[in-house]
Design an enzyme around this catalytic site. Structure first.
Site, PDB file in Angstrom:
ATOM      1  N   LYS A 369       0.815  -1.218   0.000  1.00  0.00           N
ATOM      2  CA  LYS A 369       0.000   0.000   0.000  1.00  0.00           C
ATOM      3  C   LYS A 369       0.845   1.262   0.000  1.00  0.00           C
ATOM      4  O   LYS A 369       0.325   2.368  -0.165  1.00  0.00           O
ATOM      5  CB  LYS A 369      -0.942  -0.017   1.206  1.00  0.00           C
ATOM      6  CG  LYS A 369      -2.005  -1.101   1.115  1.00  0.00           C
ATOM      7  CD  LYS A 369      -2.868  -1.160   2.355  1.00  0.00           C
ATOM      8  CE  LYS A 369      -3.976  -2.206   2.196  1.00  0.00           C
ATOM      9  NZ  LYS A 369      -3.448  -3.565   1.979  1.00  0.00           N
ATOM     10  N   THR A 431     -16.431  -4.881  -0.590  1.00  0.00           N
ATOM     11  CA  THR A 431     -16.555  -3.449  -0.830  1.00  0.00           C
ATOM     12  C   THR A 431     -16.753  -3.143  -2.313  1.00  0.00           C
ATOM     13  O   THR A 431     -17.498  -2.225  -2.662  1.00  0.00           O
ATOM     14  CB  THR A 431     -15.318  -2.710  -0.313  1.00  0.00           C
ATOM     15  OG1 THR A 431     -14.151  -3.235  -0.948  1.00  0.00           O
ATOM     16  CG2 THR A 431     -15.177  -2.882   1.197  1.00  0.00           C
TER      17      THR A 431
END
Length: 602
Positions: A369, A431
């Site tokens: 990330k 999601t």
């Protein structure tokens, strides 16, 4: 005649007792027990012959008659035992009419052992209906009365007509890639629960094999063999050293501790702010290693530099693994000041203290990330990499960072959430159905960190080739099917929308950077321009000024200023288009690099 039969009887019984044939449980009898029975009978008749010819004067029986009597005697003993086993099996079959119908994949040693344990256990909830095996020699045959119905590829067609409720993959010696292929094949079945036996090494215990059956885990669906790294460099790296692990109670930190102690360190120092996790790993290691391990546990915050100096002065660590960080993406979006204080300035404190006290090697735990970050957490972790890079040429400590993807089973991982949702009857929430992620197991992540520590020379950034990524929607559907349910019919999958800071996909490598192979084909090193001390000082000043205002929007703006690759997630996700494809592996001159195919839709 009567004296002969009495003598023959006592001779035979004596040798049956001598060979302990009456001690056997004949419902579990195998070839060894039957051979013992025959040997005892043979020895008994031999003793009878010796006694009648050389000891007693009671005459002899004709050899043909003696042979007939011997044959009938042995046949009678075998018949009694066969009748007992057949009768007991028939009774169990009738009782098993209400049991769960089960099929076994693999008619080898493990599958047969599982069958025998199921058949011989009256309390077993299962009734084995058939085998499936790819061995041509086993097709159409029977194993302990249970037919081999076909090859593994025949399972979907055959199982539907047999009302099979559970399938056990009993091939512990199979490779992980082949296991994944089999499980993918079985994932198309409706209302059939899939279970597996562990690998051959994991089965080296005295527990019954039926007790070792387990539900399918996401590790079984990774599509690659677990990564195994050479332990020899790590032995030389850690053996006899004092090793400190910050965040040692967390999912990655605790696994690092478990693996570090296998390499015979002189002392292990666990540092964590959360005492419960630190206590758990302390008790686990003390229970396993006892007095053989010199273990210290310290409760401390990496934000407190004076406390860090105190610990470094006391223990003088040779090696530091820095795993302490705030890692939860959505929560850090809400509290960016905490992410900056802990991740950035906490790491700065630790790096400076390691340099001050002459630590030999310092290994920073990073994340995918941090590559083109779209979240506060990712941006702060990129800043941590910059702090490590800035020490090049300024310290005798060898600093390095290790970057890897999502870790299965870690705190906050999506897989435990999916399992809880399936157990509660759903729905399973994702999601965004387009999301894809790289996955690795916690032991794999810890092995990579240790290996990188052994390789580290100065300011490298190590990256693991994690193979093909996994589409989260496919992961959810497979877990539902392999749990015995049908997606969208028994358990729904609901799309909830991307969380704050969340990407549609994660990257491991930046294509514009130089990527080089290491001596290990599964590990790459990314060469990046050094961050000078002056540049880092300016960036830290910007962040410190933003923290003084304690305004999340100001802090977020400051992160954009100091981390040029920090993008808003809406911008990056919009550029990806309406579809995200699973990336393919491509070859470049510098080594194997992971690339993405994207399609834009206007």
């Amino acid at each position: 005649m009567i004296p002969h039969l009495i003598l023959l009887y006592f001779c035979t019984v004596a040798f049956q007792l001598l060979f302990h044939t009456y001690d056997s449980l004949w419902r579990y009898a195998e070839s060894r027990e039957y051979l013992s029975l025959l040997m005892a009978a043979l020895c008994g008749f031999g003793a009878y012959e010796v006694i009648t010819h050389f000891v007693l004067s009671i005459g002899v029986i004709f050899f043909v008659l003696l042979t007939a009597i011997a044959a009938l005697w042995v046949l009678g003993m075998l018949l009694v035992r066969f009748v007992y086993r057949v009768g007991r099996g028939h009774l169990q079959y009738r009782q098993g009419s209400h049991r769960i119908s089960m099929a076994i994949v693999g008619a080898g040693a493990a599958g047969v052992q599982l069958l025998e344990e199921v058949q011989n256990n009256q309390d077993s909830p299962y009734a084995v209906q058939c085998f499936f095996d790819d061995d041509p020699a086993k097709q159409g045959r029977r194993v302990r009365g249970v037919p081999v119905k076909g090859r593994i590829r025949d399972i979907p067609a055959r199982v539907k007509a047999m009302d099979i409720r559970e399938i056990v993959v009993a091939i512990p010696s199979v490779t992980e890639s082949r296991r994944q292929e089999i499980l993918q094949e079985l994932s198309s079945l409706d209302k059939v629960k899939i279970r597996v036996l562990p690998s051959t090494l994991d089965m080296l215990s005295r527990r019954p094999i039926r007790a070792q059956m387990r539900d399918v885990q996401i590790e079984d669906l990774l599509g690659r063999d677990p990564i195994q790294l050479d332990p020899a460099p790590v032995d030389a790296f850690l053996g006899g050293k004092t090793v400190m692990v910050t965040g040692g109670g967390g999912s990655i930190g605790s696994e690092l501790c478990r693996q570090i102690v296998k390499h015979a360190p002189r002392r292990l120092v666990i540092v964590d702010i959360y005492e419960n996790n630190a206590y758990d790993i302390q008790q686990e290691l003390l229970y396993k290693y006892g007095g053989r391990l010199d273990l210290s546990v310290e409760i401390a915050s990496i934000r407190d530099q004076e406390r860090l100096r105190q610990l470094f002065a006391r223990y003088r660590p040779d090696v530091v693994f820095h795993a302490a960080a705030h890692k939860h993406v959505p929560l850090m979006e809400q509290s960016p000041q905490e992410a900056v204080r802990n991740n950035v300035f906490g790491t700065l404190n630790l790096v400076r203290t390691a340099d001050e006290y002459g630590v030999s090697k310092f290994i920073q735990i990073s994340t995918d990330k941090a590559v083109n970050p779209t979240s506060v957490m990712g941006a702060t972790k990129r800043m941590c990499e910059m702090i490590v890079q800035s020490m090049k040429g300024r310290s005798e400590t060898a600093f390095a960072a290790v970057r890897f993807g999502n870790v299965l089973g870690s705190n906050g991982s999506v897989v435990p959430l999916f399992k809880r949702q399936i157990a509660e009857g759903g729905p399973v929430t994702v999601t965004d159905k387009r999301i894809i992620r790289y996955f690795m197991t916690i032991p794999e992540a810890a092995q990579l960190v240790l290996q990188a520590g052994a390789m580290a020379e100065q300011n490298e950034l190590y990256v693991l080739d994690m193979g093909r990524p996994v589409k989260i929607l496919d992961l959810a559907e497979n877990l539902i099917r392999l749990s015995g349910y049908t997606p969208y019919r028994d358990i729904d999958i609901v799309e909830t929308g991307l969380r704050p800071g969340e990407k549609l996909y994660e990257e491991l490598l930046i294509a514009s950077r130089d990527i080089e192979k290491t001596e290990n084909d599964q590990i790459f090193v990314e060469r990046q321009p050094a961050v000078t001390a002056e540049e880092l000082k300016e960036k830290l000043a910007v962040l410190a000024a933003a923290l003084e205002k304690n305004d999340p929007s100001v802090i977020r703006g400051a992160l954009h200023q100091v981390v040029p690759t920090f993008h808003e997630p809406e911008e990056l996700n919009r550029d990806q288009g309406q579809e995200v494809y699973i990336p393919e592996q491509s070859q470049q001159k510098t080594g194997k690099v992971l690339s993405f195919r994207q399609r834009a839709h206007g």
